[in-house]
Scaffold this motif. Structure first.
Motif, mmCIF file in Angstrom:
data_model
loop_
_atom_site.group_PDB
_atom_site.id
_atom_site.type_symbol
_atom_site.label_atom_id
_atom_site.label_comp_id
_atom_site.label_asym_id
_atom_site.label_seq_id
_atom_site.Cartn_x
_atom_site.Cartn_y
_atom_site.Cartn_z
ATOM 1 N N LEU A 109 -114.100 -9.104 -39.651
ATOM 2 C CA LEU A 109 -114.604 -10.114 -38.713
ATOM 3 C C LEU A 109 -115.182 -9.460 -37.463
ATOM 4 N N GLY A 110 -114.541 -8.386 -37.007
ATOM 5 C CA GLY A 110 -115.035 -7.678 -35.825
ATOM 6 C C GLY A 110 -116.389 -7.033 -36.025
ATOM 7 N N ASN A 111 -116.790 -6.859 -37.270
ATOM 8 C CA ASN A 111 -118.090 -6.253 -37.577
ATOM 9 C C ASN A 111 -119.183 -7.279 -37.850
ATOM 10 N N ILE A 112 -118.847 -8.551 -37.763
ATOM 11 C CA ILE A 112 -119.835 -9.615 -37.973
ATOM 12 C C ILE A 112 -120.663 -9.769 -36.698
ATOM 13 N N ILE A 113 -121.946 -9.603 -36.827
ATOM 14 C CA ILE A 113 -122.857 -9.716 -35.678
ATOM 15 C C ILE A 113 -123.444 -11.127 -35.660
ATOM 16 N N ILE A 114 -123.298 -11.770 -34.523
ATOM 17 C CA ILE A 114 -123.851 -13.116 -34.324
ATOM 18 C C ILE A 114 -124.941 -12.996 -33.273
ATOM 19 N N GLU A 115 -126.080 -13.607 -33.557
ATOM 20 C CA GLU A 115 -127.207 -13.502 -32.637
ATOM 21 C C GLU A 115 -127.738 -14.891 -32.287
ATOM 22 N N PRO A 116 -128.440 -14.977 -31.166
ATOM 23 C CA PRO A 116 -128.984 -16.276 -30.762
ATOM 24 C C PRO A 116 -130.082 -16.755 -31.707
ATOM 25 N N LEU A 117 -130.166 -18.060 -31.837
ATOM 26 C CA LEU A 117 -131.231 -18.702 -32.615
ATOM 27 C C LEU A 117 -131.591 -19.977 -31.851
ATOM 28 N N GLY A 118 -132.584 -19.872 -30.996
ATOM 29 C CA GLY A 118 -132.928 -21.006 -30.135
ATOM 30 C C GLY A 118 -131.738 -21.313 -29.239
ATOM 31 N N GLU A 119 -131.285 -22.568 -29.266
ATOM 32 C CA GLU A 119 -130.105 -22.938 -28.488
ATOM 33 C C GLU A 119 -128.824 -22.713 -29.284
ATOM 34 N N GLY A 120 -128.960 -22.329 -30.541
ATOM 35 C CA GLY A 120 -127.807 -22.129 -31.411
ATOM 36 C C GLY A 120 -127.532 -20.663 -31.674
ATOM 37 N N SER A 121 -126.996 -20.398 -32.857
ATOM 38 C CA SER A 121 -126.658 -19.035 -33.234
ATOM 39 C C SER A 121 -126.759 -18.886 -34.743
ATOM 40 N N LYS A 122 -126.790 -17.629 -35.175
ATOM 41 C CA LYS A 122 -126.821 -17.351 -36.606
ATOM 42 C C LYS A 122 -126.212 -15.983 -36.851
ATOM 43 N N LEU A 123 -125.859 -15.747 -38.101
ATOM 44 C CA LEU A 123 -125.359 -14.437 -38.491
ATOM 45 C C LEU A 123 -126.528 -13.480 -38.613
ATOM 46 N N HIS A 124 -126.325 -12.244 -38.196
ATOM 47 C CA HIS A 124 -127.341 -11.219 -38.404
ATOM 48 C C HIS A 124 -127.468 -11.020 -39.912
ATOM 49 N N SER A 125 -128.685 -10.921 -40.419
ATOM 50 C CA SER A 125 -128.911 -10.875 -41.869
ATOM 51 C C SER A 125 -128.176 -9.713 -42.554
ATOM 52 N N ALA A 126 -128.001 -8.584 -41.862
ATOM 53 C CA ALA A 126 -127.309 -7.442 -42.463
ATOM 54 C C ALA A 126 -125.821 -7.707 -42.666
ATOM 55 N N CYS A 127 -125.285 -8.716 -41.995
ATOM 56 C CA CYS A 127 -123.847 -9.013 -42.072
ATOM 57 C C CYS A 127 -123.492 -10.041 -43.142
ATOM 58 N N ARG B 34 -115.463 -16.676 -33.661
ATOM 59 C CA ARG B 34 -115.171 -15.530 -34.541
ATOM 60 C C ARG B 34 -113.960 -14.757 -34.035
ATOM 61 N N ASP B 35 -113.962 -14.453 -32.739
ATOM 62 C CA ASP B 35 -112.870 -13.684 -32.154
ATOM 63 C C ASP B 35 -111.562 -14.479 -32.152
ATOM 64 N N GLY B 36 -111.673 -15.774 -31.941
ATOM 65 C CA GLY B 36 -110.474 -16.628 -31.981
ATOM 66 C C GLY B 36 -109.853 -16.653 -33.370
ATOM 67 N N LEU B 37 -110.689 -16.689 -34.388
ATOM 68 C CA LEU B 37 -110.191 -16.644 -35.766
ATOM 69 C C LEU B 37 -109.497 -15.316 -36.031
ATOM 70 N N ALA B 38 -110.096 -14.215 -35.590
ATOM 71 C CA ALA B 38 -109.494 -12.891 -35.782
ATOM 72 C C ALA B 38 -108.138 -12.811 -35.077
ATOM 73 N N LYS B 39 -108.061 -13.318 -33.849
ATOM 74 C CA LYS B 39 -106.798 -13.295 -33.098
ATOM 75 C C LYS B 39 -105.737 -14.160 -33.779
ATOM 76 N N ALA B 40 -106.137 -15.321 -34.270
ATOM 77 C CA ALA B 40 -105.185 -16.208 -34.950
ATOM 78 C C ALA B 40 -104.664 -15.564 -36.233
ATOM 79 N N LEU B 41 -105.538 -14.924 -36.986
ATOM 80 C CA LEU B 41 -105.110 -14.232 -38.202
ATOM 81 C C LEU B 41 -104.161 -13.091 -37.864
ATOM 82 N N TYR B 42 -104.497 -12.323 -36.843
ATOM 83 C CA TYR B 42 -103.652 -11.209 -36.426
ATOM 84 C C TYR B 42 -102.284 -11.706 -35.976
#
Length: 165
Positions: A35-53, A100-108
């Motif tokens: 999860l820490g290696n998942i790159i999220i990038e802006p998409l207009g007013e929203g967001s998306k996953l970086h295609s390499a991830c 994303r980070d909240g999910l990682a912390k909750a899992l940990y």
């Protein structure tokens, strides 16, 4: 350099009859690291996953037992109730990263609590009145810096985070 190997750690869990706990925990810790290696990038007013991830993200979703679309939706969107209707709003890249980070912390958190409970149960030797030992954390002096961080420091740091959070 670690004071023990992963094989020694595994052997200790086997000795405590916690092999299954070890196996499950390693899977969850791998998911947290991914999860820490998942790159999220802006998409207009929203967001998306970086295609390499996307392949890594698919593996994370599979590990969690959810679909890629539902996990991406949970990170990149939020539901808002407006009057009697519910609308889907886009999360900014900052909000999606926080999800994303909240999910990682909750899992940990869950794997930490699970491991402590399983190891403590393994120390009872089946007799609830006889406890050979237990795991606990106590930090009276605040943050210490060690050249090599060990499990004890991880426990101290975790306890501090929980107390401050």
């Amino acid at each position: 350099e670690l004071p023990f190997s992963i094989d020694q750690l595994h052997a200790a869990f086997v000795e405590l009859d916690c092999k299954e706990a070890f196996d499950h925990s390693m899977k969850v810790i791998g998911t947290v690291l991914a999860l820490g290696n998942i790159i999220i990038e802006p998409l207009g007013e929203g967001s998306k996953l970086h295609s390499a991830c996307i392949p890594l993200f698919s593996s994370v979703a599979e590990s969690l037992g959810v679909t890629t679309d539902s996990l991406q939706g949970a990170m990149c969107h939020r539901k808002m109730k407006v009057g009697p209707s519910t609308i889907l709003a886009h999360n900014s890249d900052k909000q999606a990263k926080a999800a994303r980070d909240g999910l990682a912390k909750a899992l940990y958190l869950r794997v930490f609590n699970y491991l402590v409970a399983r190891v403590n149960a393994g120390l009872t030797d089946g007799d609830e009145e006889f406890v050979a030992g237990s795991i606990g954390t106590l930090d009276l002096f605040g943050f210490e810096i060690f050249e090599i961080n060990r499990f004890e420091q991880l426990c101290i740091n975790y306890a501090n985070e929980r107390l401050q959070g």
